[in-house]
Write a protein that holds these residues in place. Structure first.
Motif, PDB file in Angstrom:
ATOM      1  N   LEU A 117      22.879  15.790  16.588  1.00  0.00           N
ATOM      2  CA  LEU A 117      22.489  16.507  15.386  1.00  0.00           C
ATOM      3  C   LEU A 117      22.722  15.665  14.137  1.00  0.00           C
ATOM      4  O   LEU A 117      23.383  14.636  14.167  1.00  0.00           O
ATOM      5  CB  LEU A 117      23.298  17.801  15.276  1.00  0.00           C
ATOM      6  CG  LEU A 117      23.313  18.702  16.508  1.00  0.00           C
ATOM      7  CD1 LEU A 117      24.235  19.895  16.278  1.00  0.00           C
ATOM      8  CD2 LEU A 117      21.913  19.172  16.842  1.00  0.00           C
ATOM      9  N   ALA A 118      22.169  16.126  13.022  1.00  0.00           N
ATOM     10  CA  ALA A 118      22.443  15.508  11.735  1.00  0.00           C
ATOM     11  C   ALA A 118      23.928  15.670  11.409  1.00  0.00           C
ATOM     12  O   ALA A 118      24.575  16.624  11.851  1.00  0.00           O
ATOM     13  CB  ALA A 118      21.585  16.151  10.646  1.00  0.00           C
ATOM     14  N   ARG A 119      24.478  14.759  10.627  1.00  0.00           N
ATOM     15  CA  ARG A 119      25.915  14.762  10.345  1.00  0.00           C
ATOM     16  C   ARG A 119      26.374  16.048   9.659  1.00  0.00           C
ATOM     17  O   ARG A 119      27.510  16.469   9.812  1.00  0.00           O
ATOM     18  CB  ARG A 119      26.273  13.564   9.470  1.00  0.00           C
ATOM     19  CG  ARG A 119      26.265  12.238  10.216  1.00  0.00           C
ATOM     20  CD  ARG A 119      26.977  11.172   9.415  1.00  0.00           C
ATOM     21  NE  ARG A 119      26.897   9.872  10.051  1.00  0.00           N
ATOM     22  CZ  ARG A 119      27.685   9.464  11.031  1.00  0.00           C
ATOM     23  NH1 ARG A 119      28.597  10.279  11.513  1.00  0.00           N
ATOM     24  NH2 ARG A 119      27.566   8.263  11.543  1.00  0.00           N
ATOM     25  N   ARG A 120      25.485  16.662   8.881  1.00  0.00           N
ATOM     26  CA  ARG A 120      25.883  17.854   8.142  1.00  0.00           C
ATOM     27  C   ARG A 120      26.097  19.063   9.030  1.00  0.00           C
ATOM     28  O   ARG A 120      26.644  20.071   8.592  1.00  0.00           O
ATOM     29  CB  ARG A 120      24.813  18.191   7.100  1.00  0.00           C
ATOM     30  CG  ARG A 120      24.973  17.419   5.806  1.00  0.00           C
ATOM     31  CD  ARG A 120      24.474  18.283   4.667  1.00  0.00           C
ATOM     32  NE  ARG A 120      23.208  17.853   4.151  1.00  0.00           N
ATOM     33  CZ  ARG A 120      22.415  18.624   3.422  1.00  0.00           C
ATOM     34  NH1 ARG A 120      22.750  19.867   3.169  1.00  0.00           N
ATOM     35  NH2 ARG A 120      21.278  18.166   2.963  1.00  0.00           N
ATOM     36  N   LEU A 121      25.620  19.002  10.283  1.00  0.00           N
ATOM     37  CA  LEU A 121      25.681  20.163  11.171  1.00  0.00           C
ATOM     38  C   LEU A 121      26.888  20.038  12.092  1.00  0.00           C
ATOM     39  O   LEU A 121      26.961  19.165  12.946  1.00  0.00           O
ATOM     40  CB  LEU A 121      24.406  20.256  12.007  1.00  0.00           C
ATOM     41  CG  LEU A 121      23.109  20.383  11.197  1.00  0.00           C
ATOM     42  CD1 LEU A 121      21.908  20.409  12.138  1.00  0.00           C
ATOM     43  CD2 LEU A 121      23.121  21.625  10.331  1.00  0.00           C
ATOM     44  N   LEU A 151      27.131  16.202  18.446  1.00  0.00           N
ATOM     45  CA  LEU A 151      26.286  15.587  19.462  1.00  0.00           C
ATOM     46  C   LEU A 151      25.403  16.641  20.125  1.00  0.00           C
ATOM     47  O   LEU A 151      25.580  17.835  19.944  1.00  0.00           O
ATOM     48  CB  LEU A 151      27.160  14.889  20.504  1.00  0.00           C
ATOM     49  CG  LEU A 151      28.093  13.799  19.944  1.00  0.00           C
ATOM     50  CD1 LEU A 151      28.922  13.189  21.066  1.00  0.00           C
ATOM     51  CD2 LEU A 151      27.306  12.735  19.216  1.00  0.00           C
ATOM     52  N   GLY A 152      24.441  16.173  20.906  1.00  0.00           N
ATOM     53  CA  GLY A 152      23.507  17.093  21.544  1.00  0.00           C
ATOM     54  C   GLY A 152      24.047  17.622  22.854  1.00  0.00           C
ATOM     55  O   GLY A 152      24.876  16.991  23.520  1.00  0.00           O
ATOM     56  N   LEU A 153      23.568  18.772  23.253  1.00  0.00           N
ATOM     57  CA  LEU A 153      23.955  19.367  24.523  1.00  0.00           C
ATOM     58  C   LEU A 153      23.290  18.624  25.680  1.00  0.00           C
ATOM     59  O   LEU A 153      22.093  18.378  25.657  1.00  0.00           O
ATOM     60  CB  LEU A 153      23.547  20.840  24.545  1.00  0.00           C
ATOM     61  CG  LEU A 153      23.748  21.587  25.852  1.00  0.00           C
ATOM     62  CD1 LEU A 153      25.230  21.695  26.170  1.00  0.00           C
ATOM     63  CD2 LEU A 153      23.133  22.970  25.773  1.00  0.00           C
ATOM     64  N   VAL A 154      24.082  18.270  26.685  1.00  0.00           N
ATOM     65  CA  VAL A 154      23.565  17.602  27.877  1.00  0.00           C
ATOM     66  C   VAL A 154      24.029  18.367  29.104  1.00  0.00           C
ATOM     67  O   VAL A 154      25.197  18.726  29.221  1.00  0.00           O
ATOM     68  CB  VAL A 154      24.046  16.136  27.976  1.00  0.00           C
ATOM     69  CG1 VAL A 154      23.567  15.502  29.279  1.00  0.00           C
ATOM     70  CG2 VAL A 154      23.549  15.330  26.793  1.00  0.00           C
ATOM     71  N   MET A 155      23.098  18.622  30.017  1.00  0.00           N
ATOM     72  CA  MET A 155      23.443  19.276  31.274  1.00  0.00           C
ATOM     73  C   MET A 155      22.893  18.425  32.420  1.00  0.00           C
ATOM     74  O   MET A 155      21.696  18.136  32.462  1.00  0.00           O
ATOM     75  CB  MET A 155      22.835  20.678  31.320  1.00  0.00           C
ATOM     76  CG  MET A 155      23.257  21.480  32.534  1.00  0.00           C
ATOM     77  SD  MET A 155      22.598  23.162  32.461  1.00  0.00           S
ATOM     78  CE  MET A 155      23.443  23.797  31.011  1.00  0.00           C
ATOM     79  N   ILE A 156      23.784  17.997  33.305  1.00  0.00           N
ATOM     80  CA  ILE A 156      23.415  17.162  34.451  1.00  0.00           C
ATOM     81  C   ILE A 156      23.430  18.033  35.702  1.00  0.00           C
ATOM     82  O   ILE A 156      24.401  18.755  35.960  1.00  0.00           O
ATOM     83  CB  ILE A 156      24.411  15.994  34.631  1.00  0.00           C
ATOM     84  CG1 ILE A 156      24.586  15.225  33.308  1.00  0.00           C
ATOM     85  CG2 ILE A 156      23.978  15.079  35.752  1.00  0.00           C
ATOM     86  CD1 ILE A 156      23.358  14.511  32.842  1.00  0.00           C
ATOM     87  N   TYR A 250      16.215  25.226  17.292  1.00  0.00           N
ATOM     88  CA  TYR A 250      16.431  25.429  15.862  1.00  0.00           C
ATOM     89  C   TYR A 250      17.384  24.379  15.295  1.00  0.00           C
ATOM     90  O   TYR A 250      17.215  23.911  14.155  1.00  0.00           O
ATOM     91  CB  TYR A 250      16.979  26.829  15.598  1.00  0.00           C
ATOM     92  CG  TYR A 250      15.948  27.923  15.754  1.00  0.00           C
ATOM     93  CD1 TYR A 250      14.975  28.134  14.775  1.00  0.00           C
ATOM     94  CD2 TYR A 250      15.932  28.739  16.871  1.00  0.00           C
ATOM     95  CE1 TYR A 250      14.029  29.128  14.909  1.00  0.00           C
ATOM     96  CE2 TYR A 250      14.979  29.741  17.018  1.00  0.00           C
ATOM     97  CZ  TYR A 250      14.037  29.940  16.036  1.00  0.00           C
ATOM     98  OH  TYR A 250      13.089  30.916  16.165  1.00  0.00           O
ATOM     99  N   LEU A 251      18.405  23.996  16.065  1.00  0.00           N
ATOM    100  CA  LEU A 251      19.313  22.957  15.607  1.00  0.00           C
ATOM    101  C   LEU A 251      18.593  21.624  15.456  1.00  0.00           C
ATOM    102  O   LEU A 251      18.840  20.865  14.517  1.00  0.00           O
ATOM    103  CB  LEU A 251      20.490  22.822  16.568  1.00  0.00           C
ATOM    104  CG  LEU A 251      21.539  23.925  16.469  1.00  0.00           C
ATOM    105  CD1 LEU A 251      22.503  23.840  17.639  1.00  0.00           C
ATOM    106  CD2 LEU A 251      22.301  23.836  15.158  1.00  0.00           C
TER     107      LEU A 251
END
Length: 291
Positions: A117-121, A151-156, A250-251
Motif C-alpha cells: 500500500l501507499a505509505r499513508r495507509l 504491505l499487501g495481503l498474500v495467501m499461499i 478499495y485499498l
C-alpha cells in the motif's frame, strides 16, 4: 516574452519555442477556455485527493471517488492537462512493486496477493479478516498479511500432495524465505503505472488500470463502453481479503490515487498551472454553459 496560445496538444511546439528563446526569456502559456477548464479541473482534483483520501473513507465514498480517478488516469485527463500546460514527456510516479514484494516465491502457489500500500495507509491487524479460497482437505494454507507495515495481503495455497512430500513445516519455512516481504519501489511513467501489476489471483495478473475500472464501472455503476465482465473482475469479485470496512480492491484504489497525487510531478503540475492566466469567458455563454 513569448506568448503561446494553445487550443490543441502543443507540448512539442512549446519545447521547440523554449529551445529557440533567448536565455532568461519567459514562455507564457495561454490556454483557450476549454483546455484551461480541463487543466484547472485536474489541478483541483489533485488537491482534492491529497487533502481528503485516507483509510477512513467508507466504501460508498470511494465508489463515487473512483470515477474521478478513472477520468484522470484511465481516460487520460491528467496526461492531456500535463502537456497542455507546457510540460514535456509523461508525468512520473513512484509506486510499490508487487513483483518485488513477492520476491522469488513460486507464483503457482500464490492464491491471492496484492501490491504493498501507499505509505499513508496503515492498518490495525485486528481489523483484518481473511476469507480463504476453499482449500481441499490436507492443503497447506500460508498467510503473510503484512498490512500493519503497509504491505499487501498474500495467501499461499500449496496442494496436499506437495505439502506431504516436503513436510508442512519445512515447506512453510521455504516459502517464507522466498517471499520478499518488503515494500519495493519503482518509478513509472503514468501509462506504465496503469499497466503495472496490482494483484495476482489464481495465476492471473491484474493491473492497476483494471482495479480502477473494476471499482468505478462494476462496483460504482459508471459503465463506459458497454457492459463488461472480464475474468479479472470475476476474480476480484471473490474478495478474499477483507478489512473492517474496506476490501483489498478499495485499498489498492486508495494507494493508486495517493501514489500519483502525492508525487513530485503532481506538485510540479499544480505549480505550472498556477502560473497560467485564466482566459476571458466566451461571449454569449455563461461559465456553466462553457463547461
Amino acid at each position: 516574452m513569448i506568448v503561446l496560445p494553445i487550443s490543441v496538444d502543443t507540448s512539442l511546439l512549446i519545447a521547440l519555442l523554449c529551445m529557440g528563446s533567448r536565455e532568461g526569456e519567459v514562455v507564457q502559456v495561454i490556454l483557450d477556455r476549454e483546455i484551461y477548464d480541463l487543466a484547472k479541473r485536474v489541478a483541483e482534483d489533485l488537491e482534492h485527493i491529497r487533502s481528503t483520501w485516507s483509510f477512513e473513507m467508507p466504501e460508498a465514498v470511494l465508489r463515487r471517488e473512483s470515477v474521478l480517478l478513472r477520468r484522470m488516469l484511465v481516460e487520460d485527463e491528467y496526461a492531456r492537462a500535463w502537456r497542455a500546460v507546457g510540460l514535456s514527456r509523461q508525468p512520473m510516479v513512484r509506486a510499490t512493486s508487487l513483483d518485488g514484494f513477492l520476491g522469488s516465491v513460486d507464483r503457482k502457489y500464490v492464491a491471492y496477493a496484492f501490491a504493498p500500500l501507499a505509505r499513508r495507509l496503515t492498518v490495525d491487524m485486528q481489523q483484518l479478516t481473511i476469507k480463504s479460497p476453499s482449500p481441499q482437505e490436507g492443503d497447506l494454507l500460508i498467510t503473510a498479511p503484512g498490512y500493519n507495515q503497509g504491505l499487501g495481503l498474500v495467501m499461499i495455497l500449496i496442494p496436499r500432495a506437495e505439502a506431504d512430500g516436503k513436510g508442512a513445516e519445512a515447506l512453510s519455512q521455504e516459502v517464507a524465505g522466498n517471499l520478499g516481504g518488503k515494500r519495493e519501489w519503482g518509478t513509472y511513467a503514468i501509462s506504465d503505472l496503469l499497466r503495472s501489476p496490482a494483484a495476482l489471483i489464481s495465476g492471473t495478473t491484474i493491473n492497476r488500470r483494471e482495479i480502477i475500472k473494476y471499482v468505478a464501472n462494476r462496483l460504482g455503476g459508471a459503465h463506459g463502453g458497454g457492459q463488461r465482465n472480464p475474468v479479472e473482475w470475476q476474480l476480484l469479485d471473490s474478495q478474499w481479503g477483507l478489512l473492517e470496512h474496506l476490501n483489498s480492491c478499495y485499498l489498492e484504489l486508495l494507494s493508486i490515487g495517493l501514489f500519483f497525487a502525492d508525487s513530485t510531478d503532481a506538485t510540479r503540475y499544480i505549480q505550472e498551472f498556477s502560473r497560467i492566466e485564466e482566459p476571458p469567458p466566451v461571449l454569449g455563454h455563461t461559465r456553466e454553459e462553457q463547461r
